[in-house]
Design an enzyme around this catalytic site. Structure first.
Site, PDB file in Angstrom:
ATOM      1  N   PRO A 184     -15.399 -83.919 -88.150  1.00  0.00           N
ATOM      2  CA  PRO A 184     -14.619 -84.048 -86.912  1.00  0.00           C
ATOM      3  C   PRO A 184     -14.640 -85.490 -86.417  1.00  0.00           C
ATOM      4  O   PRO A 184     -15.666 -86.000 -85.992  1.00  0.00           O
ATOM      5  CB  PRO A 184     -15.344 -83.109 -85.936  1.00  0.00           C
ATOM      6  CG  PRO A 184     -16.727 -82.976 -86.480  1.00  0.00           C
ATOM      7  CD  PRO A 184     -16.628 -83.132 -87.964  1.00  0.00           C
ATOM      8  N   ASP A 241     -18.238 -89.455 -87.153  1.00  0.00           N
ATOM      9  CA  ASP A 241     -18.413 -88.035 -87.435  1.00  0.00           C
ATOM     10  C   ASP A 241     -19.173 -87.418 -86.266  1.00  0.00           C
ATOM     11  O   ASP A 241     -20.367 -87.676 -86.085  1.00  0.00           O
ATOM     12  CB  ASP A 241     -19.190 -87.869 -88.745  1.00  0.00           C
ATOM     13  CG  ASP A 241     -19.312 -86.420 -89.188  1.00  0.00           C
ATOM     14  OD1 ASP A 241     -19.096 -85.520 -88.345  1.00  0.00           O
ATOM     15  OD2 ASP A 241     -19.647 -86.183 -90.359  1.00  0.00           O
ATOM     16  N   HIS A 242     -18.472 -86.584 -85.482  1.00  0.00           N
ATOM     17  CA  HIS A 242     -19.084 -86.046 -84.263  1.00  0.00           C
ATOM     18  C   HIS A 242     -20.178 -85.027 -84.563  1.00  0.00           C
ATOM     19  O   HIS A 242     -20.905 -84.610 -83.663  1.00  0.00           O
ATOM     20  CB  HIS A 242     -18.011 -85.418 -83.372  1.00  0.00           C
ATOM     21  CG  HIS A 242     -18.281 -85.583 -81.913  1.00  0.00           C
ATOM     22  ND1 HIS A 242     -19.551 -85.530 -81.369  1.00  0.00           N
ATOM     23  CD2 HIS A 242     -17.446 -85.799 -80.859  1.00  0.00           C
ATOM     24  CE1 HIS A 242     -19.486 -85.697 -80.067  1.00  0.00           C
ATOM     25  NE2 HIS A 242     -18.217 -85.871 -79.725  1.00  0.00           N
ATOM     26  N   ARG A 243     -20.294 -84.596 -85.825  1.00  0.00           N
ATOM     27  CA  ARG A 243     -21.429 -83.743 -86.183  1.00  0.00           C
ATOM     28  C   ARG A 243     -22.729 -84.528 -86.159  1.00  0.00           C
ATOM     29  O   ARG A 243     -23.813 -83.980 -85.938  1.00  0.00           O
ATOM     30  CB  ARG A 243     -21.232 -83.157 -87.574  1.00  0.00           C
ATOM     31  CG  ARG A 243     -20.016 -82.261 -87.744  1.00  0.00           C
ATOM     32  CD  ARG A 243     -19.843 -81.854 -89.203  1.00  0.00           C
ATOM     33  NE  ARG A 243     -19.668 -83.023 -90.065  1.00  0.00           N
ATOM     34  CZ  ARG A 243     -19.577 -82.972 -91.386  1.00  0.00           C
ATOM     35  NH1 ARG A 243     -19.644 -81.791 -92.005  1.00  0.00           N
ATOM     36  NH2 ARG A 243     -19.405 -84.063 -92.102  1.00  0.00           N
TER      37      ARG A 243
END
Length: 450
Positions: free
Chosen positions: A243, A422-424
């Site tokens: 994401p 990467d929002h993870r």
């Protein structure tokens, strides 16, 4: 008379297929061990395949432009035998066997024995190598230049070379193509101008719709293969797996420009190209130490669990637009380099990429990437993260703009720094802190001088 069949090997990068770009031999030619047989294009680089056999070329089993899979037969060589070291790395019918330990210097292609033979080829004098190239292909030109010539329909033998060693350059090919286009236009008679038109009294004559076949040049089909295929696959995988979130900020880079000017005038940097990208690279390396998660990777395990691997080193990737497409070579352990060493590494990386000589190893193991979209005049962008990484930083063009300094509007050099993450792996505060740190160094680069 025995005949050996040479199969396409894995050149040490997990290769599954490659395109036959150019044969360097023809049926009936005599070859020795380590003579270059063919130039192939993999998903990451152009590679010259040396012969593991000596003898006479029999049949070329794959035409230029064809994509073949690893292990497929591509050429037969009759009447000779393999060099002992080379034969040790091949099965009985010429297929590549498992790679042996590299006991010599430099990288070794799978199935070609140890590095000794490769090192001996590299040690050949430049004049000898040039003579060999001239003898085998007629003109001297680097692989990207040859590909450009093929794409433009230019016959290299008709191009006047301007390179220092008598080689045909990219500019030579482009100039020749442009000149040929002008001559074609001059030689084509102009269509007669219709001065009058008669319309039947009974009404307007129907005009038949133009068919696609009657309008040549409206479309062009480009096969998706090589670098483009690998880039497309990686970008889709990254975009739909990680994401992405992008943040950006405008930066007063006036002091960066002043520092670049001083470094260019410094004797210590006299033989090295210096640009704002150098300061940007140093800023990213420094900011990674303060926010390590931007230099991390999300790992999905086979059992369904996941891990975040935080790297305490920086293999700094630089997105490079090349004649073969987008490549992202990286500078290994960039955090250990001085400013001068980093400048030299950036220059070498850029030149190697433009010449089409970036090795697969130089494109593996990156931890974070910089894309310098400013060289194309772009202010900002939302770049896609390179697969296997968690962050990518984009540097926009640097322009003079009105900027408020101590309550007064003054002309300053301004750029935009943006980054996708990467929002993870990284939360909003970490993303913002990282980009703010990069911006602070561009505003005051003296903080990071050795």
């Amino acid at each position: 008379m025995s005949t050996q069949t040479f199969h396409l090997p894995d050149v040490g990068e997990g290769l599954t297929e490659a395109e036959i770009v150019q044969w360097r031999v023809a049926p009936g030619d005599t070859v020795e061990v380590n003579d270059v047989l063919v130039e192939i294009e993999t998903a990451k680089s152009l590679v010259e395949l040396p012969s593991p056999f000596s003898g006479t070329v029999g049949e070329l089993l794959a035409p230029e432009g064809e994509t073949v899979t690893v292990g497929a037969p591509i050429i037969t060589i009759a009447g000779g035998a393999a060099e002992p070291d080379a034969a040790a790395g091949l099965s009985a019918h010429g297929e590549p066997a498992a790679p042996a330990e590299d006991e010599g210097e430099g990288a070794v292609l799978v199935g070609y024995g140890t590095g000794g033979a490769v090192a001996s080829r590299r040690s050949a004098r430049p004049a000898e190598r040039t003579a060999a190239v001239k003898a085998s292909v007629g003109v001297v030109a680097k692989p990207p230049v040859r590909k450009l010539a093929r794409d433009l329909g230019v016959e290299l033998a008709q191009v006047t070379p301007s390179g220092p060693a008598g080689e045909v350059t990219r500019d030579d090919v482009v100039a020749h193509a442009e000149q040929a286009s002008v001559f074609r236009n001059l030689a084509t008679p102009a269509a007669p101008v219709e001065r009058e038109r008669t319309i039947p009294v009974s009404g307007m004559a129907p005009v038949p719709p133009a068919s696609a076949a009657s309008l040549p040049g409206r479309e062009e089909t480009i096969p998706v293969k090589g670098v483009r295929k690998a880039t497309a696959s990686g970008m889709v995988r990254s975009a739909y797996t990680a994401p992405h979130v992008t943040v950006w900020t405008d930066v007063d880079a006036t002091r960066t420009m002043e520092l670049v000017k001083r470094l260019k005038a410094s004797p210590d940097f006299a033989d090295i190209k210096v640009s704002p990208l150098l300061i940007m690279a140093r800023a990213v390396i420094w900011a990674c130490r303060r926010t390590p998660t931007v230099n991390a990777a999300w790992i999905d395990n086979e059992d369904g669990s996941a891990e975040i691997h935080v790297r305490n080193y920086v293999n700094l990737g630089i997105a490079a637009a090349t004649p073969r497409g987008l490549l992202v070579p990286n500078i290994k352990d960039a955090q250990d380099l001085s400013l001068r060493e980093l400048a030299a590494a950036l220059e070498k990386l850029t030149l190697t990429a433009r010449e089409g000589r970036t090795s697969p190893a130089d494109q593996q193991g990156g931890t974070i990437t910089i894309t310098n979209i400013g060289v194309f005049g772009m202010d900002a962008g939302t770049p896609i993260i390179n697969p296997g990484e968690s962050g990518i930083v984009a540097m926009g063009t640097i322009r003079q703009k009105p900027w408020v300094v101590e309550g007064e509007v003054r002309p300053r050099f301004v750029t935009t720094v943006s980054g996708s993450f990467d929002h993870r792996v990284i939360d909003g505060d970490g993303m913002s802190r990282f980009i703010a740190d990069v911006a602070s160094i561009l505003e005051e680069p003296a903080l990071l001088l050795d």
